[in-house]
Design a protein around this motif. Structure first.
Motif, mmCIF file in Angstrom:
data_model
loop_
_atom_site.group_PDB
_atom_site.id
_atom_site.type_symbol
_atom_site.label_atom_id
_atom_site.label_comp_id
_atom_site.label_asym_id
_atom_site.label_seq_id
_atom_site.Cartn_x
_atom_site.Cartn_y
_atom_site.Cartn_z
ATOM 1 N N THR A 1 0.745 -1.528 0.236
ATOM 2 C CA THR A 1 -0.504 -0.205 0.553
ATOM 3 C C THR A 1 1.167 1.241 -0.304
ATOM 4 N N LEU A 2 1.928 1.581 0.818
ATOM 5 C CA LEU A 2 2.321 2.744 1.067
ATOM 6 C C LEU A 2 3.224 2.296 -0.781
ATOM 7 N N TRP A 3 3.739 1.833 -1.024
ATOM 8 C CA TRP A 3 5.011 1.714 -2.496
ATOM 9 C C TRP A 3 4.217 1.614 -3.199
ATOM 10 N N ALA A 4 2.947 1.404 -3.315
ATOM 11 C CA ALA A 4 2.151 1.414 -5.512
ATOM 12 C C ALA A 4 1.804 3.017 -5.712
ATOM 13 N N GLY A 5 2.096 2.888 -7.026
ATOM 14 C CA GLY A 5 2.148 3.865 -7.284
ATOM 15 C C GLY A 5 4.308 4.841 -7.645
ATOM 16 N N ALA A 6 4.956 4.703 -7.107
ATOM 17 C CA ALA A 6 6.219 4.649 -7.357
ATOM 18 C C ALA A 6 6.415 4.881 -7.213
ATOM 19 N N ASP A 7 7.318 6.227 -8.259
ATOM 20 C CA ASP A 7 8.562 5.729 -8.936
ATOM 21 C C ASP A 7 9.731 4.928 -7.806
ATOM 22 N N LEU A 8 9.766 5.883 -6.982
ATOM 23 C CA LEU A 8 11.349 5.272 -6.083
ATOM 24 C C LEU A 8 10.582 5.226 -5.055
ATOM 25 N N ALA A 9 10.730 3.718 -4.177
ATOM 26 C CA ALA A 9 10.501 3.379 -3.402
ATOM 27 C C ALA A 9 11.606 2.667 -2.501
ATOM 28 N N ILE A 10 12.097 3.524 -0.821
ATOM 29 C CA ILE A 10 13.046 3.178 -0.940
ATOM 30 C C ILE A 10 13.520 2.274 0.865
ATOM 31 N N VAL A 11 13.748 0.874 1.525
ATOM 32 C CA VAL A 11 12.655 0.246 2.317
ATOM 33 C C VAL A 11 14.164 0.572 2.991
ATOM 34 N N VAL A 12 14.311 0.481 4.198
ATOM 35 C CA VAL A 12 15.453 0.093 5.522
ATOM 36 C C VAL A 12 14.865 -1.022 6.185
ATOM 37 N N ASP A 13 15.856 -1.906 6.647
ATOM 38 C CA ASP A 13 15.122 -2.720 7.305
ATOM 39 C C ASP A 13 16.301 -3.172 7.861
ATOM 40 N N ALA A 14 16.157 -4.045 9.599
ATOM 41 C CA ALA A 14 17.850 -4.488 9.910
ATOM 42 C C ALA A 14 17.083 -5.549 9.288
ATOM 43 N N VAL A 15 18.255 -6.655 9.688
ATOM 44 C CA VAL A 15 18.303 -7.911 9.334
ATOM 45 C C VAL A 15 18.995 -8.361 10.373
ATOM 46 N N ARG A 16 19.324 -9.878 10.368
ATOM 47 C CA ARG A 16 19.953 -10.506 10.823
ATOM 48 C C ARG A 16 20.573 -11.053 9.725
ATOM 49 N N ALA A 17 21.905 -11.724 10.242
ATOM 50 C CA ALA A 17 22.965 -12.859 9.525
ATOM 51 C C ALA A 17 23.432 -13.202 9.895
ATOM 52 N N GLU A 18 24.172 -14.089 9.186
ATOM 53 C CA GLU A 18 25.105 -15.367 9.711
ATOM 54 C C GLU A 18 26.192 -15.643 9.017
ATOM 55 N N PRO A 19 27.817 -15.097 9.805
ATOM 56 C CA PRO A 19 27.908 -14.691 10.285
ATOM 57 C C PRO A 19 27.449 -13.216 11.242
ATOM 58 N N PRO A 20 26.873 -13.080 11.877
ATOM 59 C CA PRO A 20 26.868 -11.055 11.727
ATOM 60 C C PRO A 20 28.087 -10.945 12.302
ATOM 61 N N VAL A 21 27.743 -9.146 11.459
ATOM 62 C CA VAL A 21 28.193 -7.976 11.254
ATOM 63 C C VAL A 21 27.627 -6.860 11.498
ATOM 64 N N PRO A 22 27.283 -6.474 13.003
ATOM 65 C CA PRO A 22 26.266 -5.976 13.409
ATOM 66 C C PRO A 22 26.765 -4.253 12.995
ATOM 67 N N GLY A 23 25.857 -3.354 12.067
ATOM 68 C CA GLY A 23 26.162 -2.568 11.223
ATOM 69 C C GLY A 23 25.784 -2.611 9.490
ATOM 70 N N ARG A 24 26.636 -3.843 9.188
ATOM 71 C CA ARG A 24 26.848 -3.792 7.669
ATOM 72 C C ARG A 24 25.969 -3.524 6.845
ATOM 73 N N ILE A 25 25.704 -2.928 5.812
ATOM 74 C CA ILE A 25 25.631 -2.021 5.193
ATOM 75 C C ILE A 25 24.535 -2.795 3.783
ATOM 76 N N HIS A 26 23.600 -4.210 3.570
ATOM 77 C CA HIS A 26 23.702 -4.230 1.583
ATOM 78 C C HIS A 26 22.434 -2.980 1.165
ATOM 79 N N ASP A 27 23.020 -2.728 0.275
ATOM 80 C CA ASP A 27 22.051 -2.061 -0.980
ATOM 81 C C ASP A 27 21.661 -3.360 -1.726
ATOM 82 N N LEU A 28 20.161 -3.102 -2.196
ATOM 83 C CA LEU A 28 19.304 -4.854 -2.552
ATOM 84 C C LEU A 28 18.694 -3.528 -3.554
#
Length: 166
Positions: A58-85
């Motif tokens: 509902t939030l992103w429908a109709g947008a030209d650009l939607a940027i979603v920012v979320d926290a994730v868990r990873a194994e092994p964890p590297v707290p603060g590492r940023i993934h641009d997907l």
């Protein structure tokens, strides 16, 4: 099949930044913290949600650009590492990577199925460390929030209008 109108015929570019998370689950509050750090800095709609797929769509429908920012868990964890997907990579994340019952990949899959995707989707995922109950980000995640907010602000038009000398 309907085809989108060329950019020049559609009006102004619609951009939304969506922070996904829960401020009461420590590092899961990274997405909302980025949105808060962007207030007054960018010419975009800012929103916070819990990550439920229908709300995201509902939030992103109709947008030209939607940027979603979320926290994730990873194994092994590297707290603060940023993934641009992009949307293609986010769609592969069909299992939840945070505390949300359904993952972002589910929202992308559903959005594609019902034709409710933004023209472009960018996902910035911050690896968290502590997803337990409580408020406040861990230090590395707090630093990553600043980095992500600065990165987004640099890529979007400023909320401040340029002043021109008379």
């Amino acid at each position: 099949m309907l085809h989108p109108l060329p950019r020049s015929h559609r009006g102004p570019v619609v951009t939304i930044v969506i922070g996904v998370g829960n401020d009461f689950r420590r590092d899961d509050g990274a997405g909302p913290a980025v949105v808060e750090a962007l207030r007054g800095r960018v010419a975009a709609t800012l929103a916070v949600t819990d990550g439920e797929p229908a709300r995201l769509i509902t939030l992103w429908a109709g947008a030209d650009l939607a940027i979603v920012v979320d926290a994730v868990r990873a194994e092994p964890p590297v707290p603060g590492r940023i993934h641009d997907l992009g949307a293609e990579t986010a769609a592969l994340a069909r299992r939840p990577v945070t505390g949300h019952s359904l993952g972002l990949g589910d929202a992308v899959a559903l959005g594609l199925a019902v034709g409710q995707m933004p023209v472009r989707l960018r996902v910035l995922a911050i690896e968290g460390h502590d997803f337990g109950l409580g408020r406040g980000l861990t230090p590395r995640v707090a630093a990553a929030v600043i980095t992500v907010a600065d990165r987004i602000a640099a890529s979007l038009p400023s909320a401040m209008k340029e002043s021109h000398p008379s």
